[in-house]
Design a protein around this motif. Structure first.
Motif, short mmCIF file in Angstrom:
data_model
loop_
_atom_site.label_atom_id
_atom_site.label_comp_id
_atom_site.label_asym_id
_atom_site.label_seq_id
_atom_site.Cartn_x
_atom_site.Cartn_y
_atom_site.Cartn_z
N GLY A 66 39.34 39.97 30.04
CA GLY A 66 39.73 39.54 28.86
C GLY A 66 41.74 40.02 29.15
N GLY A 67 42.68 39.59 28.73
CA GLY A 67 43.52 41.02 29.18
C GLY A 67 45.00 39.75 28.81
N ARG A 68 46.31 40.56 28.35
CA ARG A 68 47.37 40.18 28.33
C ARG A 68 48.31 39.57 28.90
NH1 ARG A 68 48.62 45.98 24.23
NH2 ARG A 68 47.28 46.37 26.53
N ASP A 69 47.75 39.50 30.23
CA ASP A 69 48.47 38.73 31.51
C ASP A 69 47.61 37.99 31.67
OD1 ASP A 69 50.16 38.04 33.49
OD2 ASP A 69 50.24 40.11 34.28
N LEU A 70 47.22 36.94 31.66
CA LEU A 70 46.22 36.12 32.46
C LEU A 70 46.59 35.36 33.45
CD1 LEU A 70 44.57 34.25 31.96
CD2 LEU A 70 45.71 32.16 31.10
N ALA A 71 47.40 35.41 34.20
CA ALA A 71 48.06 35.62 35.64
C ALA A 71 46.88 36.52 36.63
CB ALA A 71 49.53 35.69 36.29
N ARG A 72 47.32 37.62 36.01
CA ARG A 72 46.37 39.02 36.74
C ARG A 72 44.78 39.21 36.53
NH1 ARG A 72 47.42 45.46 34.68
NH2 ARG A 72 46.16 46.30 36.27
N ALA A 73 44.40 38.98 34.86
CA ALA A 73 43.00 38.49 34.19
C ALA A 73 42.35 37.08 35.72
CB ALA A 73 42.86 38.04 33.31
#
Length: 339
Positions: free
Chosen positions: A35-42
């Motif tokens: 889970g993250g605020r930056d979906l691409a990074r996740a």
């Protein structure tokens, strides 16, 4: 039956990523939600891990953006001032741990859990490096009949603060703390700003100036050992390994004084050392707590309530895995800390 995943909120950050790797190495079949605020990074982290899925986290949403899917456990790797993640876990009865809040900040989390005491297990994870201090000390002290004093000194390399979220947590806890807890003469004593500064000697004997600090280890060790005097110093600077030209490391030096089983006076000094810094130890402790919460490490299910990491982690198993990832317990010359 498909296993419920473990949700790592902040799982694409430095500590979260290392924790996910540690979980994957020990539990190849356990599904993970990164889970993250930056979906691409996740998504990048999830692809690297395999058997993992990325999810965009929204702390403004009551369901975090995760919805109603079953979860085995939730870990939070940064400070959530809204307590949305904790409320979501309690509302769903999902085991939960956070590794960011300090002793002086625990009130809101504590109150939230107290109003739903039977909802789920909640872990206050901010023992220093998530058990890497408390567990080795308890392991070392277990043969003593009585523990009188424990002096602890953590040295984190100034190049080892990890990602932005970790840096914000360390800055908040070290530099905005209103007071520092110690144990003096059997009493809990709060020291004001600037009080309790001291000096300790690093693994290589170099004197290091440090500030008093109060992670949850102070409480755990006080209750577990009954020691009348417990002090924790923390410093950021050059570690012993880097001074000799090697890569950065992390050091936790502790000195324990007490009585042996035969009544003889005993004092010994040791160091927890890892040659790759703080992150492998933080990840190991967090992973082992999550394994316990999710039922991956055996034993009885963890009942609803409040816990510290060292209460849930099997100490012998921790020491075995600590050594397996390159950690060492180094004997040091007696007599050290503290001015």
């Amino acid at each position: 039956m498909r296993k419920a995943p473990i949700l790592l909120i902040g799982g694409s950050g430095t500590v979260g990523r290392r924790t996910a790797q540690s979980l994957r190495e020990a539990n190849p079949d356990q599904p993970l939600l990164i889970g993250g605020r930056d979906l691409a990074r996740a998504e990048t982290v999830a692809a690297e891990l395999g058997h993992a899925e990325a999810v965009a986290i929204d702390l403004a949403a009551a369901d975090l953006g995760v919805g109603e899917r079953p979860l085995a456990a939730i870990a939070l790797f940064f400070a959530d001032d809204t307590l949305t993640a904790l409320r979501y876990a309690l509302s769903r009865g999902v085991p939960y741990m956070s590794i960011s809040s300090g002793i002086h900040e625990v009130g809101p989390e504590l109150a939230t859990q107290m109003y739903q005491p039977k909802a789920a297990p909640v872990v206050f994870g901010a023992e220093w490096l998530v058990g890497a201090t408390t567990i080795p000390i308890l392991h070392a002290a277990k043969d003593l009949a009585r523990v009188d004093s424990i002096n602890i000194a953590g040295l984190i390399d100034e190049q080892d603060f990890g990602g932005p979220a970790t840096l914000r947590d360390i800055e908040r806890l070290m530099y905005t703390k209103p007071a520092v807890l110690t144990v003096q003469g059997g009493a809990y004593v709060w020291l004001g700003q600037g009080e309790g500064a001291g000096q300790f000697h690093a693994i290589d004997g170099t004197p290091v100036e440090a500030e008093s600090y109060s992670p949850y280890d102070l409480l755990t060790l006080s209750v577990e050992t009954g020691a009348d005097n417990i002090r924790f110093l923390l410093a950021a600077g050059e570690t012993s390994s880097r001074r000799r030209g090697d890569p950065l490391s992390t050091e936790i030096i502790y000195e324990i004084t007490g009585d042996g089983q035969n009544g003889s006076r005993q004092s010994f000094r040791q160091a927890v050392f890892h040659p790759r810094g703080q992150m492998p130890l933080t990840a190991l402790g967090t992973a082992m707590v999550l394994e316990r919460l999710a039922g991956l490490s055996g034993g009885e299910p963890v009942s609803a309530g409040l816990y510290f990491p060292s209460q849930l982690i099997d100490h012998d198993a921790y020491m075995t895995r600590f050594a397996a990832i390159g950690g060492e317990i180094l004997p040091l010359p007696a007599s050290a800390p503290a001015a």
